[in-house]
Structure formats: C-alpha cells, structure tokens
Design a protein around this motif. Structure first.
Motif, PDB file in Angstrom:
ATOM      1  N   ARG A  51      89.264  42.462  -8.631  1.00  0.00           N
ATOM      2  CA  ARG A  51      89.460  43.812  -8.090  1.00  0.00           C
ATOM      3  C   ARG A  51      89.271  44.864  -9.182  1.00  0.00           C
ATOM      4  N   LEU A  52      89.788  44.574 -10.370  1.00  0.00           N
ATOM      5  CA  LEU A  52      89.644  45.533 -11.463  1.00  0.00           C
ATOM      6  C   LEU A  52      88.183  45.678 -11.868  1.00  0.00           C
ATOM      7  N   ARG A  53      87.480  44.565 -12.027  1.00  0.00           N
ATOM      8  CA  ARG A  53      86.075  44.642 -12.419  1.00  0.00           C
ATOM      9  C   ARG A  53      85.243  45.364 -11.356  1.00  0.00           C
ATOM     10  N   ALA A  54      85.533  45.103 -10.089  1.00  0.00           N
ATOM     11  CA  ALA A  54      84.811  45.781  -9.008  1.00  0.00           C
ATOM     12  C   ALA A  54      85.070  47.288  -9.049  1.00  0.00           C
ATOM     13  N   ALA A  55      86.316  47.673  -9.328  1.00  0.00           N
ATOM     14  CA  ALA A  55      86.655  49.090  -9.399  1.00  0.00           C
ATOM     15  C   ALA A  55      85.967  49.764 -10.578  1.00  0.00           C
ATOM     16  N   LEU A  56      85.931  49.090 -11.719  1.00  0.00           N
ATOM     17  CA  LEU A  56      85.262  49.662 -12.887  1.00  0.00           C
ATOM     18  C   LEU A  56      83.780  49.900 -12.606  1.00  0.00           C
ATOM     19  N   ARG A  57      83.137  48.950 -11.930  1.00  0.00           N
ATOM     20  CA  ARG A  57      81.723  49.128 -11.591  1.00  0.00           C
ATOM     21  C   ARG A  57      81.538  50.279 -10.609  1.00  0.00           C
ATOM     22  N   LYS A  58      82.420  50.364  -9.634  1.00  0.00           N
ATOM     23  CA  LYS A  58      82.302  51.393  -8.605  1.00  0.00           C
ATOM     24  C   LYS A  58      82.523  52.792  -9.170  1.00  0.00           C
ATOM     25  N   LEU A  59      83.513  52.926 -10.060  1.00  0.00           N
ATOM     26  CA  LEU A  59      83.876  54.244 -10.583  1.00  0.00           C
ATOM     27  C   LEU A  59      83.000  54.678 -11.754  1.00  0.00           C
ATOM     28  N   ASN A  60      82.264  53.730 -12.340  1.00  0.00           N
ATOM     29  CA  ASN A  60      81.436  54.035 -13.521  1.00  0.00           C
ATOM     30  C   ASN A  60      80.043  53.439 -13.347  1.00  0.00           C
ATOM     31  N   PRO A  61      79.346  53.833 -12.282  1.00  0.00           N
ATOM     32  CA  PRO A  61      78.076  53.171 -11.932  1.00  0.00           C
ATOM     33  C   PRO A  61      76.964  53.346 -12.964  1.00  0.00           C
ATOM     34  N   LYS A  62      77.041  54.362 -13.817  1.00  0.00           N
ATOM     35  CA  LYS A  62      75.959  54.620 -14.774  1.00  0.00           C
ATOM     36  C   LYS A  62      76.154  53.898 -16.102  1.00  0.00           C
ATOM     37  N   LEU A  63      77.324  53.264 -16.284  1.00  0.00           N
ATOM     38  CA  LEU A  63      77.593  52.618 -17.563  1.00  0.00           C
ATOM     39  C   LEU A  63      77.143  51.153 -17.549  1.00  0.00           C
ATOM     40  N   PRO A  64      76.666  50.655 -18.682  1.00  0.00           N
ATOM     41  CA  PRO A  64      76.207  49.256 -18.751  1.00  0.00           C
ATOM     42  C   PRO A  64      77.382  48.283 -18.673  1.00  0.00           C
ATOM     43  N   SER A  65      77.064  47.048 -18.337  1.00  0.00           N
ATOM     44  CA  SER A  65      78.103  46.032 -18.165  1.00  0.00           C
ATOM     45  C   SER A  65      78.884  45.794 -19.456  1.00  0.00           C
ATOM     46  N   GLU A  66      78.206  45.937 -20.627  1.00  0.00           N
ATOM     47  CA  GLU A  66      78.919  45.726 -21.899  1.00  0.00           C
ATOM     48  C   GLU A  66      80.051  46.732 -22.069  1.00  0.00           C
ATOM     49  N   ALA A  67      79.812  47.967 -21.642  1.00  0.00           N
ATOM     50  CA  ALA A  67      80.839  49.007 -21.753  1.00  0.00           C
ATOM     51  C   ALA A  67      82.015  48.688 -20.846  1.00  0.00           C
ATOM     52  N   LEU A  68      81.726  48.206 -19.637  1.00  0.00           N
ATOM     53  CA  LEU A  68      82.794  47.877 -18.697  1.00  0.00           C
ATOM     54  C   LEU A  68      83.563  46.642 -19.160  1.00  0.00           C
ATOM     55  N   ASP A  69      82.874  45.693 -19.785  1.00  0.00           N
ATOM     56  CA  ASP A  69      83.551  44.518 -20.335  1.00  0.00           C
ATOM     57  C   ASP A  69      84.504  44.922 -21.464  1.00  0.00           C
ATOM     58  N   GLU A  70      84.060  45.859 -22.292  1.00  0.00           N
ATOM     59  CA  GLU A  70      84.914  46.326 -23.376  1.00  0.00           C
ATOM     60  C   GLU A  70      86.130  47.055 -22.825  1.00  0.00           C
ATOM     61  N   ALA A  71      85.928  47.860 -21.775  1.00  0.00           N
ATOM     62  CA  ALA A  71      87.054  48.540 -21.140  1.00  0.00           C
ATOM     63  C   ALA A  71      88.022  47.532 -20.540  1.00  0.00           C
ATOM     64  N   PHE A  72      87.492  46.504 -19.895  1.00  0.00           N
ATOM     65  CA  PHE A  72      88.339  45.464 -19.314  1.00  0.00           C
ATOM     66  C   PHE A  72      89.187  44.804 -20.388  1.00  0.00           C
ATOM     67  N   ARG A  73      88.568  44.529 -21.538  1.00  0.00           N
ATOM     68  CA  ARG A  73      89.306  43.900 -22.635  1.00  0.00           C
ATOM     69  C   ARG A  73      90.445  44.805 -23.106  1.00  0.00           C
ATOM     70  N   LYS A  74      90.184  46.098 -23.237  1.00  0.00           N
ATOM     71  CA  LYS A  74      91.219  47.018 -23.697  1.00  0.00           C
ATOM     72  C   LYS A  74      92.343  47.169 -22.676  1.00  0.00           C
ATOM     73  N   ILE A  75      92.000  47.030 -21.413  1.00  0.00           N
ATOM     74  CA  ILE A  75      93.011  47.137 -20.357  1.00  0.00           C
ATOM     75  C   ILE A  75      93.930  45.924 -20.349  1.00  0.00           C
ATOM     76  N   THR A  76      93.349  44.756 -20.505  1.00  0.00           N
ATOM     77  CA  THR A  76      94.111  43.518 -20.287  1.00  0.00           C
ATOM     78  C   THR A  76      94.787  42.971 -21.535  1.00  0.00           C
ATOM     79  N   LEU A  77      94.393  43.451 -22.726  1.00  0.00           N
ATOM     80  CA  LEU A  77      95.060  42.998 -23.947  1.00  0.00           C
ATOM     81  C   LEU A  77      96.082  44.043 -24.384  1.00  0.00           C
ATOM     82  N   PRO A  78      97.362  43.671 -24.525  1.00  0.00           N
ATOM     83  CA  PRO A  78      98.388  44.626 -24.966  1.00  0.00           C
ATOM     84  C   PRO A  78      97.997  45.267 -26.295  1.00  0.00           C
TER      85      PRO A  78
END
Length: 218
Positions: A51-78
């Motif tokens: 759900r989080l990855r789908a939301a990141l793609r939906k809300l940031n459609p112009k950004l590459p997958s590497e950027a969204l992966d980095e954001a996911f990492r920052k979100i999920t790691l304390p």
C-alpha cells in the motif's frame, strides 16, 4: 451480556463509524503473514508495504523508482534509537515530504521531494482501518484493538474498554498504551494520534502525552 461481548460491540461500532467516514475495514488476521490475503511478511512489520509503495508511485508519478525506493527506506528505517525522537523525525517527513537525490530526465542530478500524503485531496489517499492487528516484537506479542492506516502507514491506534465493566475504565486503555510503547515500539514510530474510549467517553492524545494531555474527543 458478557463483558467481552460489550467490548466487542464497542469495537464494531468504532469500525462502523470509521467505515461511514470512508475508511475500508479489514480484520487483522485476514491480512496476517501466511494468509491468502496477507499484507505483511512477518508480525514484526507494521507498515503495509504494498500500500505504501503504491501510494508513493501514485503521489509522485514523475519521480524514478530509485527515488521512491530511497524514500521507502527512509520511511521504514527508524531515524533515531529513541522512540520519541524517531517519531518526531518521521512527522517532519510526513508533513514536509522526503528530500531524495535522483537523476532527472535531462540527465542532471538534484534533490526532489517525495510526498507521503496528499493533503490537498483526501480522496487521493488510501484509508484503511484494521482491527485486532497483531504485532510481535522480541518476546512480546500484542494485539491493539484498532489501527488506522493512511497509505499503508500506521498513523493512528485506538484502544477500547468496556463501559459496563465496573473494574475497568478508559485510563486502563491509557495504561495499555504505555505497555505497548515499551513492548512493541515499532508500531509507534509513525504514529500521529492515540485514542482511548469505552464507547461513552473518548480521549485523544499522542505518544508523548501524559494523562493531562489526553483531551476529551467529541
């Protein structure tokens, strides 16, 4: 009527109210690891990854997958060893977005902001309520009554008690939150709000609030 049945009625009423507000609802065991509808790989995971990855793609459609992966990492790691410090750091990410470096279409490299929530259009987000959401951390196995997810992030937790039971009140729900924070702190790294209620009275606060800061919620 048994105490357990009454408490269950309070939980079902809360789910019904949230559903009327537009939340999807699901029973925690149905999305537990190993189930056909599993949305978690383990009981230690508190973020609903797909759900989080789908939301990141939906809300940031112009950004590459590497950027969204980095954001996911920052979100999920304390970000900090302290729960309160980690929660505050995440709150800034939630409100301001996450700055990540990525390669633009013109070949240049620069910072872009990844949005976690669409604050302008509420319907553009994924709203989900899960009851009986089991979390296992270390030797502790806990099951909060209701967890509210927005875009796969556990931003709210509701703990309910039975108003018909003379031996319990909403402050026992408050005490239960203190136990949860010690035993399953992972659930609260992303938390924005805590609610305690017995179906007749409700109070709202945060993970750092003491009793005096848990205010009546109408």
């Amino acid at each position: 009527m048994s105490a357990n049945l009454v408490e269950n009625d309070v939980e079902l009423a809360a789910l019904d109210w949230l559903q009327q507000l537009g939340y999807a609802t699901v029973f925690g065991p149905h999305i537990a690891p190993g189930e056909p509808g599993a949305e978690r790989k383990s009981f230690g995971e508190v973020v609903l990854e797909d759900r989080l990855r789908a939301a990141l793609r939906k809300l940031n459609p112009k950004l590459p997958s590497e950027a969204l992966d980095e954001a996911f990492r920052k979100i999920t790691l304390p970000q900090h060893p302290s729960l309160i410090a980690s929660n505050r750091a995440f709150h800034r990410l939630l409100v301001d977005g996450i700055a990540v470096e990525c390669r633009r279409k013109d070949g240049s490299i620069g910072a872009e902001i990844v949005r976690l929530i669409d604050f302008a259009d509420a319907e553009n987000n994924d709203w989900l309520v899960v009851n009986q959401f089991t979390v296992i951390e270390g030797q502790h196995n806990r099951r909060p009554d209701v967890v509210i997810f927005i875009n796969g992030l556990p931003l709210g937790v509701i703990e309910l008690k039975n108003a018909a039971d003379e031996n319990t009140d909403i402050w026992q729900a408050f005490a239960q939150f203190q136990t949860y924070k010690q035993q399953i702190p992972a659930l609260f790294h992303h938390n924005a709000v805590l609610v305690i209620s017995d179906g007749l009275e409700a109070r709202i606060g945060t993970i750092s609030a003491d009793k005096e800061r848990f205010m009546p919620w109408r």
